[in-house]
Write a protein that holds these residues in place. Structure first.
Motif, PDB file in Angstrom:
ATOM      1  N   TRP B   3       4.969  20.667   5.109  1.00 40.26           N
ATOM      2  CA  TRP B   3       4.400  19.464   5.725  1.00 40.26           C
ATOM      3  C   TRP B   3       2.886  19.492   5.677  1.00 40.26           C
ATOM      4  O   TRP B   3       2.248  18.451   5.475  1.00 40.26           O
ATOM      5  N   SER B  36      -7.451   9.663   6.909  1.00 37.44           N
ATOM      6  CA  SER B  36      -6.605   8.994   5.912  1.00 37.44           C
ATOM      7  C   SER B  36      -7.047   7.569   5.586  1.00 37.44           C
ATOM      8  O   SER B  36      -6.616   7.018   4.584  1.00 37.44           O
ATOM      9  N   VAL B  66       1.168  -3.399  -4.109  1.00 37.42           N
ATOM     10  CA  VAL B  66       0.766  -2.457  -3.053  1.00 37.42           C
ATOM     11  C   VAL B  66       0.629  -3.236  -1.751  1.00 37.42           C
ATOM     12  O   VAL B  66       0.358  -4.436  -1.759  1.00 37.42           O
ATOM     13  N   TYR B  67       0.832  -2.528  -0.646  1.00 31.54           N
ATOM     14  CA  TYR B  67       0.648  -3.148   0.668  1.00 31.54           C
ATOM     15  C   TYR B  67      -0.508  -2.444   1.348  1.00 31.54           C
ATOM     16  O   TYR B  67      -0.465  -1.234   1.584  1.00 31.54           O
ATOM     17  N   ILE B  68      -1.585  -3.204   1.637  1.00 31.43           N
ATOM     18  CA  ILE B  68      -2.719  -2.665   2.380  1.00 31.43           C
ATOM     19  C   ILE B  68      -2.887  -3.478   3.666  1.00 31.43           C
ATOM     20  O   ILE B  68      -2.205  -4.482   3.864  1.00 31.43           O
ATOM     21  N   ALA B  81      -6.934   0.845   3.309  1.00 26.99           N
ATOM     22  CA  ALA B  81      -5.796   1.604   2.773  1.00 26.99           C
ATOM     23  C   ALA B  81      -5.666   2.869   3.600  1.00 26.99           C
ATOM     24  O   ALA B  81      -6.645   3.587   3.806  1.00 26.99           O
ATOM     25  N   CYS B  82      -4.484   3.133   4.092  1.00 27.19           N
ATOM     26  CA  CYS B  82      -4.254   4.289   4.956  1.00 27.19           C
ATOM     27  C   CYS B  82      -3.229   5.183   4.256  1.00 27.19           C
ATOM     28  O   CYS B  82      -2.061   4.826   4.153  1.00 27.19           O
ATOM     29  N   ILE B  83      -3.715   6.319   3.762  1.00 28.59           N
ATOM     30  CA  ILE B  83      -2.869   7.158   2.914  1.00 28.59           C
ATOM     31  C   ILE B  83      -2.183   8.216   3.783  1.00 28.59           C
ATOM     32  O   ILE B  83      -2.741   9.282   4.040  1.00 28.59           O
ATOM     33  N   VAL B  84      -0.987   7.911   4.237  1.00 27.38           N
ATOM     34  CA  VAL B  84      -0.230   8.879   5.048  1.00 27.38           C
ATOM     35  C   VAL B  84       1.198   9.031   4.537  1.00 27.38           C
ATOM     36  O   VAL B  84       2.059   9.535   5.237  1.00 27.38           O
ATOM     37  N   ASN B  85       1.423   8.559   3.325  1.00 27.08           N
ATOM     38  CA  ASN B  85       2.775   8.545   2.787  1.00 27.08           C
ATOM     39  C   ASN B  85       2.874   9.635   1.726  1.00 27.08           C
ATOM     40  O   ASN B  85       2.225   9.552   0.673  1.00 27.08           O
ATOM     41  N   HIS B  86       3.656  10.673   2.007  1.00 23.89           N
ATOM     42  CA  HIS B  86       3.683  11.801   1.070  1.00 23.89           C
ATOM     43  C   HIS B  86       4.444  11.474  -0.214  1.00 23.89           C
ATOM     44  O   HIS B  86       4.510  12.309  -1.112  1.00 23.89           O
ATOM     45  N   HIS B  87       4.990  10.249  -0.308  1.00 27.14           N
ATOM     46  CA  HIS B  87       5.573   9.819  -1.579  1.00 27.14           C
ATOM     47  C   HIS B  87       4.546   9.118  -2.465  1.00 27.14           C
ATOM     48  O   HIS B  87       4.821   8.852  -3.634  1.00 27.14           O
ATOM     49  N   SER B  88       3.389   8.783  -1.913  1.00 23.15           N
ATOM     50  CA  SER B  88       2.376   8.075  -2.700  1.00 23.15           C
ATOM     51  C   SER B  88       1.766   9.016  -3.744  1.00 23.15           C
ATOM     52  O   SER B  88       1.480  10.177  -3.447  1.00 23.15           O
ATOM     53  N   ASP B  92      -0.313   5.347  -7.609  1.00 21.59           N
ATOM     54  CA  ASP B  92      -0.092   4.377  -6.520  1.00 21.59           C
ATOM     55  C   ASP B  92      -1.420   4.053  -5.832  1.00 21.59           C
ATOM     56  O   ASP B  92      -1.741   2.892  -5.564  1.00 21.59           O
ATOM     57  N   VAL B  96      -4.437   0.371  -5.921  1.00 21.38           N
ATOM     58  CA  VAL B  96      -5.049  -0.454  -4.857  1.00 21.38           C
ATOM     59  C   VAL B  96      -6.270  -1.180  -5.413  1.00 21.38           C
ATOM     60  O   VAL B  96      -6.448  -2.381  -5.201  1.00 21.38           O
TER      61      VAL B  96
END
Lengths: 135, 108
Positions: B3, B36, B66-68, B81-88, B92, B96
């Motif tokens: 994690w 983030s 993309v969704y911002i 843009a808030c990068i907290v998605n570990h699949h991004s 991706d 943006v």
């Protein structure tokens, strides 16, 4: 049987159908558009703004599930809007199990396992952010 | 992936996006990237930049790639843009910028 209650057989059938539906959705999720196309407030009001059902719906309560998913903003890898939880599929399964248990976790006598697990997870989280002495 | 490795990768991607914004003259970063969140706006052409960026946000979301989100920073409407998605992935996150510029082109 009371009209609001599902039979065990229908519960199992629905749970299996929902499991397959969720598995299919999760497989498609990375390729899905990040937003439903041409969606409007009038559309969602028309679809989901109906009157309260006064009779138990049984399995029919899930009839609009596909439409709900189609009119939702997916938790896509290209969603970078806000802070959100991981959305990992295992979490959805945990939510399912938790709802089946349906505990009041306000006191140990009411929820012996859940209260202990809650304290354990808080200890783990505290440890993860450097508070190793938390008990 | 552990994690904490996932969290560190999100922070790396946030800085990657910030660097890409800083090297794009049509965009202006509006805040330091401490964690983030990456806040910026489209500035080329001047005029009512708050109204323009609000329209850009709506266009980006509706294009469906993309969704911002947004924020107000010292009365400036920011794209966020808030990068907290570990699949991004890097692609991706880089998309943006492409989506914001394409949306601005459509509006101009």
């Amino acid at each position: 049987m009371r009209r609001l209650a599902l039979s065990s057989a229908i519960f199992r059938t629905l749970a299996n159908e929902l499991s397959d539906f969720a598995g299919d959705y999760l497989e498609r999720l990375p390729q899905l558009p990040s937003y439903p196309s041409e969606i409007s407030g009038q559309q969602t009001e028309h679809l989901f703004g109906g009157d309260i059902p006064l009779e138990g719906m049984g399995a029919a309560a899930f009839d609009s599930l596909r439409s709900v998913f189609e009119h939702s903003r997916p938790a896509s890898p290209r969603f970078v809007g806000y802070v959100f939880g991981s959305g990992e599929p295992v979490g959805a399964l945990g939510d399912f199990a938790e709802s089946v248990l349906h505990q009041n976790a306000t006191a140990w006598r009411s929820a012996p396992a859940a209260v202990t697990i809650e304290r354990t997870v808080i200890r783990w989280l505290a440890s993860a952010v450097g508070c190793r002495e938390f008990r | 992936m552990q994690w904490d490795a996932g969290s560190l990768d999100d922070l790396r991607l946030a800085h990657l996006l910030a660097d890409s914004i800083d090297s794009e003259p049509r965009l202006e970063r509006l805040a330091p990237v401490a964690l983030s969140a990456v806040c910026f706006r489209y500035v080329e052409g001047g005029g009512d930049l708050n109204a323009l960026n609000r329209a850009i946000l709506n266009k980006v979301v509706r294009r469906g790639h993309v969704y911002i989100s947004n924020a107000m920073i010292h009365d400036k409407f920011a794209l966020r843009a808030c990068i907290v998605n570990h699949h991004s992935t890097e692609d991706d996150v880089r998309s943006v910028i492409g989506e914001v510029l394409s949306s601005a082109d459509e509006l101009r």
